[in-house]
Design an enzyme around this catalytic site. Structure first.
Site, short mmCIF file in Angstrom:
data_model
loop_
_atom_site.label_atom_id
_atom_site.label_comp_id
_atom_site.label_asym_id
_atom_site.label_seq_id
_atom_site.Cartn_x
_atom_site.Cartn_y
_atom_site.Cartn_z
CB THR A 1 -4.05 0.73 -1.88
OG1 THR A 1 -4.32 -0.66 -2.10
CG2 THR A 1 -5.27 1.54 -2.29
CG ASP B 1 -5.58 -6.47 -3.02
OD1 ASP B 1 -6.16 -7.51 -2.65
OD2 ASP B 1 -4.71 -5.89 -2.36
CE LYS C 1 5.95 -9.51 4.01
NZ LYS C 1 5.41 -10.86 3.78
#
Length: 342
Positions: free
Chosen positions: A32, A55, A26
């Site tokens: 990261t 991303d 989520k």
């Protein structure tokens, strides 16, 4: 429990056959930081490591305080860790597998019939305009082929939030189905092979050249698909926090990965509170104590649900984890569970 698996990523570091490692979950759970930390640890035990951000937010540049591009770049402070950022979803739209399969089935049913050529045109037009994710899938396929040719020992993907990542992992299966069906119907699509080639970024050429290019691409896609579904080659690391919505999405992610045949046996629970206590064991911060109680409840759920997973529990730190040295220091917490008690 006595037979609980070790709360670390050592199993990943020790599995030398791994080629592709996806890190996801989520939004806002620290994917990261975890993917960068995992890549940093892998650089200690593997010869050449590549970290890729799929991303759109591209946070790995911020994490390492270094600008990365579409070309693999050596991370400052490391000798064998490279990083790159790619835009795997330029249009923000996903591929609908159901639509693909329906069109392939319709094309097969009309093969050789009077409506064959007409259906071929409809099929081509549907691909050109009705499935905006097909170009995304092709780009992903080409990216994997390129990365494979660069001779990295292991590749770590810092992925986008869950929904986008699941679509990303469908691409090899999607491409294999598409190219297998097109090649099986080449008699019907023969006059339009040049159009197909242009649509899939293969340039012009004769029908035989187009068929040869598609056949070569199909072999690469089959190899990619097989590797993604081989637990010796690929694994997925789920990152979450100890809250209801994050745990719910983690369970959904694990179920979907299971359906797609993708291995996952590591969960990282991030941003845990370990409040300071006084001599009587009392937590001075009421909000901290309340938050810790909530987290404790969901940690119990996680331990019960995922007893056959390696569950790493990482603390919420006072300072941001930014820059190579800070990431390397933080990454030690993923290897040594005792470090997280401090």
């Amino acid at each position: 429990m006595s037979d609980q698996l070790e709360a670390s990523i050592k199993n990943i570091l020790e599995q030398k056959t791994l080629k592709w490692i996806f890190v996801g979950g989520k939004g806002g759970v620290g994917k990261t930081t975890c993917s960068c930390s995992l890549a940093a640890q892998l650089s200690k035990v593997r010869e050449r490591v590549l970290l890729i951000s799929t991303d759109p937010a591209h946070n790995i540049s911020d994490a390492f305080s270094q600008k990365f591009t579409k070309t693999p770049t050596l991370v400052e402070g490391f000798k064998n860790l490279f990083a790159m950022e790619i835009d795997s979803n330029p249009n923000g739209e996903g591929v609908e597998m159901g639509n693909i399969e329906e069109m392939l089935q319709n094309a097969a049913q009309n093969e050789g019939g009077s409506g064959g050529f007409s259906m071929g045109k409809d099929f081509l037009q549907s691909f050109a305009g009705g499935l905006p994710g097909i170009d995304e899938a092709m780009s992903f396929g080409e990216m994997i082929k390129l990365i494979d040719s660069l001779d990295f020992d292991v590749v770590v993907f810092d992925t986008a939030p869950t929904g986008h990542t699941l679509r990303l992992l469908q691409f090899p299966t999607l491409l294999e189905k598409v190219f297998t069906k097109i090649l099986s119907l080449q008699g019907m699509f023969g006059p339009m092979m040049n159009q197909f080639g242009g649509m899939f970024g293969m340039g012009g050429g004769s029908m035989n050249e187009m068929i040869e290019k598609m056949t070569t691409t199909l072999e690469s896609v089959k190899k990619m698909n097989a590797q993604f579904k081989d637990p010796n080659c690929t694994t997925f690391v789920c990152v979450c926090i100890a809250e209801f919505l994050s745990l719910y999405e983690t369970e959904r992610l694990i179920q979907e990965l299971s359906k797609q045949g993708i291995d996952t046996h590591n969960i990282i629970v991030n941003q845990l509170l370990f409040p300071d206590t006084d001599a009587n064991g009392t937590v001075s911060c009421r909000k901290c104590a309340s938050r810790q109680a909530i987290q404790s409840k969901y940690l119990t759920d996680i331990d019960e649900l995922y007893e056959d997973f390696h569950v790493v529990k990482l603390p919420l730190l006072e300072a941001e984890v930014r820059g190579g040295p800070a990431i390397l220091q933080f990454s030690e917490r993923m290897v040594d569970p005792e470090a997280n008690k401090n």
